[in-house]
Design a protein around this motif. Structure first.
Motif, short mmCIF file in Angstrom:
data_model
loop_
_atom_site.label_atom_id
_atom_site.label_comp_id
_atom_site.label_asym_id
_atom_site.label_seq_id
_atom_site.Cartn_x
_atom_site.Cartn_y
_atom_site.Cartn_z
N SER A 1 0.82 -1.22 0.00
CA SER A 1 0.00 0.00 0.00
C SER A 1 0.85 1.26 0.00
N TYR B 1 -6.93 9.16 6.16
CA TYR B 1 -6.40 8.26 5.14
C TYR B 1 -6.32 6.84 5.71
N GLU B 2 -6.70 5.85 4.90
CA GLU B 2 -6.59 4.45 5.30
C GLU B 2 -5.97 3.64 4.15
N TYR B 3 -5.02 2.79 4.51
CA TYR B 3 -4.33 1.95 3.53
C TYR B 3 -4.27 0.52 4.06
N ASN C 1 -3.57 -3.61 -2.91
CA ASN C 1 -3.59 -2.32 -2.21
C ASN C 1 -5.02 -1.81 -2.17
N THR D 1 -7.04 1.47 -0.74
CA THR D 1 -6.79 2.81 -0.21
C THR D 1 -8.08 3.61 -0.17
N SER E 1 -8.98 7.58 0.70
CA SER E 1 -8.42 8.89 1.01
C SER E 1 -9.32 9.98 0.46
N ASN F 1 -10.13 6.84 -3.97
CA ASN F 1 -9.92 5.51 -3.43
C ASN F 1 -9.23 4.61 -4.46
N TYR G 1 0.48 2.07 -5.87
CA TYR G 1 0.26 3.50 -5.60
C TYR G 1 0.73 4.33 -6.79
N SER H 1 -2.93 5.72 -7.79
CA SER H 1 -3.27 6.81 -6.88
C SER H 1 -3.63 8.08 -7.66
#
Length: 634
Positions: free
Chosen positions: A116, A326-328, A360, A362, A364, A368, A441, A445
């Motif tokens: 992540s 934020y979460e990963y 991954n 994510t 945020s 996401n 990422y 991302s």
């Protein structure tokens, strides 16, 4: 700064000259050392055409109270940015001028990473030294054995083994200060304790360990001009490890392992900028199985593991006057089957098949990443031939076919010849390639680019090793590495592949002297020259260590580290080159066996001259600090 440099060298000179009279006269027996990282199986060190730095169990025993990054930062060729910053500051590991995503970390031979993260790198803060038996570091490309990510080096961390007794108990505790150069108060803000229970019951072995720590009292951001005192940023961590094993017979054994690690930390809003809102949390769950089967002509091993890292953090958004969350979640599944077949005493063939799947997830404020999109797998067959002739010629040659679900097939190779002129002198050399796929990422991302190409590395090295009856040993290696398609973020908008070929070259040298009674002197020097200065890697780094057991039941050491002037291109700040001054750090350490093999008292003073220096622009560094602790064995 110059004052501490001269004082540090005066200390080293005085220790050396005062003890020189205690010269060794007894013959030192030459012991055969073995290493594992170079081939995945135990092999005599002199048959390996690589420099393997070993931090053995007896050395780690003399480093109680240190962190893993403290220990690694004193190895030739390694630079860990953030070692001397606040405990919650990110730690970036650089080997031979490469970035941290080009360094592979193994725990008991099992690769660990964080899919992540931007660089998928493993956070060394999730490990505690009190659970570690030994460490091997192999600088240079090792992708044929270990796959994508092992482009500049491999750090193989071996956790402690079970005692031969039915039950053994170890308890270690320490307390210390955590001050900057401007704070001389004796505030005890560094607490650590570890308890281990382990043993052997017939064919069954077990090992359990629990470590807790808390560090506070230091602001992550440097308070340079503000009249308001910055708040301190704390780090709280818990590390657990459980391993059970069963030996069915002398040929076949199996081990199950489990890690759970968690740290909670505060961090600031950036260089020179305080924050009393920002905080984060990292959690790691890791479990798996290893097994070994020995047969007449060789051995077969199987490793399976599952690793999940959950990260979250809250960051104050000054533009919107809100706190962003934020979460990963990064997941890795690994299966590695490897066989070592010995045709004769001269020839052995190592073959393996490696499977990895990484994903991954994510969430945020900026978008996401779903794990059903951000995932990939690799299936890599690999083979290595080891040929050792009685004439002294050795060669380690291997290939690996990286079969990546997104990027297809990439062949990497390694040719590593060496020649032993005698038991005391050998020449080594190698040429190796590496393939590094973009992280999820970098692909998906808000800065992502699905059209990125993989990075490709090519490394050559040549060097020598010379020793004399274990009285001293010197090794020196020249390296040159080229990197194509380096993944960069030039405009802070979209990841791109660099159009130019980047290169790094340098020389690593280490010298160890055991020619004095009860005294060891270790010197290390690293010269690194990069074509781009986007990292805090010094051109010259020098380390020196004098250690002695001349006082009964007592160990003493004096350590000096010199970091040369650095030029750093401040891409996101001034947009200019910034010249950073050189600095010197001097540490002392002592331990005493109050009750031999039962109770040890240890103490250390770091940065004894309270050197004021810059490690990372805008962030606080550690000043003079003290630590004292006890280690109990039952």
């Amino acid at each position: 700064m110059k004052k501490s440099f001269y004082l540090g060298w005066v200390c080293l000179f005085m220790v050396y000259t005062n003890l020189f009279a205690q010269e060794k006269t007894a013959h030192v027996e030459q012991l055969e050392e073995v290493v594992v990282t170079a081939t995945k199986f135990a092999i005599k060190k002199e048959l390996v055409g690589k420099i393997i730095y070993q931090i053995k169990a007896e050395e780690i025993a003399n480093l109680k109270g240190k962190s893993v990054v403290d220990v690694l930062d004193n190895i030739a060729g390694i630079q860990i940015n953030g070692t001397n910053s606040s405990a919650g500051k990110n730690k970036s590991t650089y080997i031979r001028g490469g970035r941290d995503r080009q360094v592979l970390v193994l725990i008991d031979g099992v690769p660990v990473s964080d899919p992540s993260g931007v660089n998928t790198t493993f956070d060394l803060r999730l490990l505690t030294l009190s659970q570690i038996e030994s460490i091997e570091i192999m600088n240079g490309a090792a992708s044929t054995l270990y796959g994508s990510g092992a482009a500049t080096g491999v750090i193989n961390i071996k956790l402690k083994k079970s005692s031969n007794k039915p039950i053994s108990l170890n308890y270690q505790t320490s307390i210390g200060t955590n001050n900057s150069q401007n704070d001389s108060k004796i505030n005890l803000n560094d607490f650590n304790q570890n308890v281990t229970v382990n043993g052997t019951l017939n064919k069954f072995t077990y090992f359990t360990s629990l470590n807790t720590s808390k560090t506070d009292g230091l602001s992550e951001a440097l308070n340079e001009n503000s009249a308001i005192k910055y708040e301190s940023d704390a780090l709280k961590a818990i590390n657990t490890f459980v391993r059970i094993g069963y030996a069915f017979n002398e040929k076949f054994n199996i081990q199950l392992f489990n890690n759970y690690d968690k740290d909670v930390y505060d961090y600031d809003a950036g260089a020179f900028t305080d924050s009393d809102i920002n905080n984060g949390e990292n959690k790691q769950l890791r479990f798996g199985l290893t097994s070994n089967f020995n047969y007449t002509k060789g051995s077969l091993s199987l490793t399976t593991s599952y690793n999940k890292i959950d990260r979250m953090f809250d960051s104050f958004n000054s533009w919107a006057n809100t706190t962003d969350h934020y979460e990963y979640a990064g997941k890795t599944t690994l299966v590695d089957i490897v066989n070592n077949y010995k045709f004769s005493n001269e020839i052995q063939l190592i073959t393996g098949l490696n499977y990895q799947k990484q994903s991954n997830l994510t969430n945020s404020p900026y978008g996401n990443i779903e794990d059903d999109l951000a995932n990939y797998n690799t299936i890599d067959p690999y083979a290595t031939v080891i040929y050792n002739l009685k004439s002294g010629f050795n060669i380690n040659a291997g290939v690996r076919l990286n079969n990546h679900s997104e990027y297809g097939n990439h062949l990497v190779y390694n040719v590593n010849p060496s020649f032993n002129f005698s038991n005391e002198f050998r020449l080594i050399s190698s040429i190796s390639t590496a393939f590094i796929a973009p992280s999820t990422y970098q692909l998906f991302s808000q800065y992502g680019n699905v059209n990125l190409n993989p990075e490709e590395n090519k490394t050559i090295e040549a060097g020598l090793v010379f020793s004399k009856n274990q009285l001293f040993e010197i090794n020196s290696v020249f390296f040159y590495r080229e990197e194509d398609n380096a993944i960069i973020l030039p405009d802070y908008v979209t990841y791109q592949n660099a159009t130019e070929t980047l290169n790094a070259k340098g020389v690593e040298t280490s010298l160890k002297i055991n020619a004095l009674k009860d005294i060891t002197i270790s010197l290390g020097h690293t010269y690194t020259n990069k074509s781009a200065d986007l990292d805090y890697i010094p051109k010259n780094k020098f380390t020196a260590l004098i250690e002695t057991n001349s006082i009964k039941n007592t160990y003493l050491s004096l350590r000096l580290k010199n970091i040369s002037k650095r030029t750093y291109f401040d891409q996101w700040g001034t947009g200019e080159n910034i010249n950073l001054k050189s600095y010197n750090l001097v540490d002392i350490y002592a331990s005493n066996d109050i009750i031999k093999n039962k109770l040890t008292l240890f103490a250390q003073v770091n940065n004894i001259f309270n050197e004021d220096y810059i490690e990372t622009i805008g962030y606080t560094t550690l000043g003079r600090n003290f630590k004292i602790g006890l280690d109990f064995n039952f």
